[in-house]
Structure formats: structure tokens, C-alpha cells
Scaffold this motif. Structure first.
Motif: not given
Ligand code: CA
Length: 247
Positions: A10-12, A54, A56, A103
Motif C-alpha cells: 500500500e503506497d498510502e 492495493d 493503484m 476503500k
């Protein structure tokens, strides 16, 4: 389930940290990475029991990561998508993800999904009680978790295997999408029908089965799916529990 390892991709940062903290508090071993290449390396090094992925991601998207991860070793994947439309699209791609979560999701929901997937994996691993099912030219062997069409082996994921086995052991019995969700996934949700449909579509493709003229899995419109009955198979259909070996 304590001690199972989970790879979170997950990049966030905020989401990644919240997910990590929650899963750790549930007793899981968790590794977090923030992009696709890191995910592939981590999956290779750690051989996690499950991947939360994730969709994206910068650089390499989740679908590609999912495909790459599955190449070496099959691992269950819970895909995180930003919108329900994305979930539809991803389900349509019929990639190797086990499940999808849109999400924003609650950490409670995420935990429930993760546990359901891991429980299902355990159940599959220990359900060695059943005999193999032979119908038409298909052999479904639960002990070795293998499927063959004639002499040719068909590569199914554990989830696809479970669906096919559930249907094939009770030919002629119609399973609704909800029933398949219950039995195979272990829970239901709003996207359940589409997730079931996309998996059945993928099984059909792998078996060379056509929806218009199915040799194996029949669509019962408005209801669900049934394995085709073979005139050569004797005995009552529903819930007979017999192995139904065709001659
Ligand atoms: Ca993202």
C-alpha cells in the motif's frame, strides 16, 4: 491463526500504517511495502500466508503485481480498490485475487476478510477426507488438489478448485451465488455475486467450457450454478454425499 504472515502492499502511508497496526494487534506478523517491485521481492523472500494488495500503486499496478506474485507460488490475495466500479473491473479481469475490499473500509471489515481467507486456506489444507470425483472426462482429486481433463492437468487456484469441487461432487444440484460464497469464501458481501461469477468464468475458460453450451458447469439463470448431470451417473443428486464416480 496467530503468527501467520501477511504482506501489505500500500503506497498510502496512513492506510498502510493503520492496517499494519491492526493486523499486528490481531497477532499476525506483518511486513509493509509501498510499491510493486518491493512487493515482488518481499513475496519472494517471506513467502507470506496472505497478501493485502492495493490496486493503484505507483509504477507497477496491483493487477500486474498480483499476476507476478502468483507465478512462483500461489498465495491468497485480498485486493484493495478505490471505488466499487474498480472492484467490478477487477472482478471482470478475473485475475488471481481471492477477494476485493473497496476503500474506504473499516479495519474490522479488513480483519474479518483476512481471517475468513486464512480459515478457508486451513480448511482446504485439512479437508483430505473426500474421494476424488470423476465426471465426464474430468477428474477432481481433493487429496492432491488436482484437476485433470482427460490426461491433461488443469491449473486451478485453490479457490477455483474449491468451487469446482463443490459443484462437481453434487451434479444437478443448483448452488446459489450466496451458497457458494458461504461454502467457499466463508462469508457473503454485496459484491459476492460478481466475485462468484468472475471465478466461475475463469474456471470455465481453463476447462475449455463455453457458457452457451456448457459441458461441465451450467448457469441457472437468476439462481446460480450447477454441475451438469451425467446420465451415466446413478444415485440421487442432492446432498447424497456419495463420491459419484462415473463409469
Ligand atoms: Ca494506492
Amino acid at each position: 491463526m496467530t503468527g501467520k504472515s501477511i504482506l501489505v502492499v500500500e503506497d498510502e502511508e496512513a492506510i498502510a500504517e493503520a492496517v499494519r497496526a491492526r493486523l499486528v494487534s490481531e497477532g499476525f506478523r506483518v511486513r509493509v511495502v509501498h510499491d510493486g517491485p518491493q512487493a515482488l521481492r518481499a513475496a519472494d523472500e517471506d513467502r507470506p500466508d496472505l497478501v493485502v494488495l492495493d490496486l493503484m500503486l505507483p509504477g507497477m499496478d496491483g493487477l500486474e503485481v498480483c499476476r507476478e506474485i502468483q507465478k512462483t507460488d500461489w498465495v491468497p490475495v485480498l485486493m484493495l480498490t478505490a471505488r466499487t466500479e474498480e472492484t467490478d473491473k477487477v472482478a471482470g479481469f478475473a485475475i488471481g485475487a481471492d477477494d476485493y475490499l473497496t476503500k474506504p473500509f473499516s479495519l474490522r471489515e479488513l480483519t474479518a476478510r483476512v481471517k475468513a481467507i486464512l480459515r478457508r486456506m486451513e480448511r482446504m489444507r485439512h479437508s483430505g477426507s473426500s474421494e476424488q470425483v470423476i465426471r465426464f472426462d474430468l477428474t477432481v482429486d481433493p487429496a492432491r488438489r488436482r484437476v485433470a481433463r482427460g490426461q491433461e492437468e488443469v491449473g486451478l487456484t485453490p479457490l477455483e478448485f474449491e468451487i469446482l469441487f463443490t459443484l462437481a461432487r453434487s451434479p444437478g444440484v443448483v448452488f446459489s451465488r450466496d451458497q457458494l460464497m458461504d461454502r467457499v469464501w466463508g462469508y457473503r458481501d454485496y459484491a459476492g455475486g460478481r466475485v462468484v461469477d468472475s471465478h466461475v468464468a475463469r474456471i470455465r475458460r481453463k476447462l475449455g467450457d463455453e457458457a452457451g453450451e456448457p459441458r461441465y458447469i451450467r448457469t441457472v439463470h437468476g439462481v446460480g450454478y450447477a454441475f451438469r448431470e451425467d446420465g451415466r451417473v446413478s444415485g440421487p443428486g442432492p446432498a447424497s454425499g456419495e463420491s459419484g464416480r462415473a463409469t
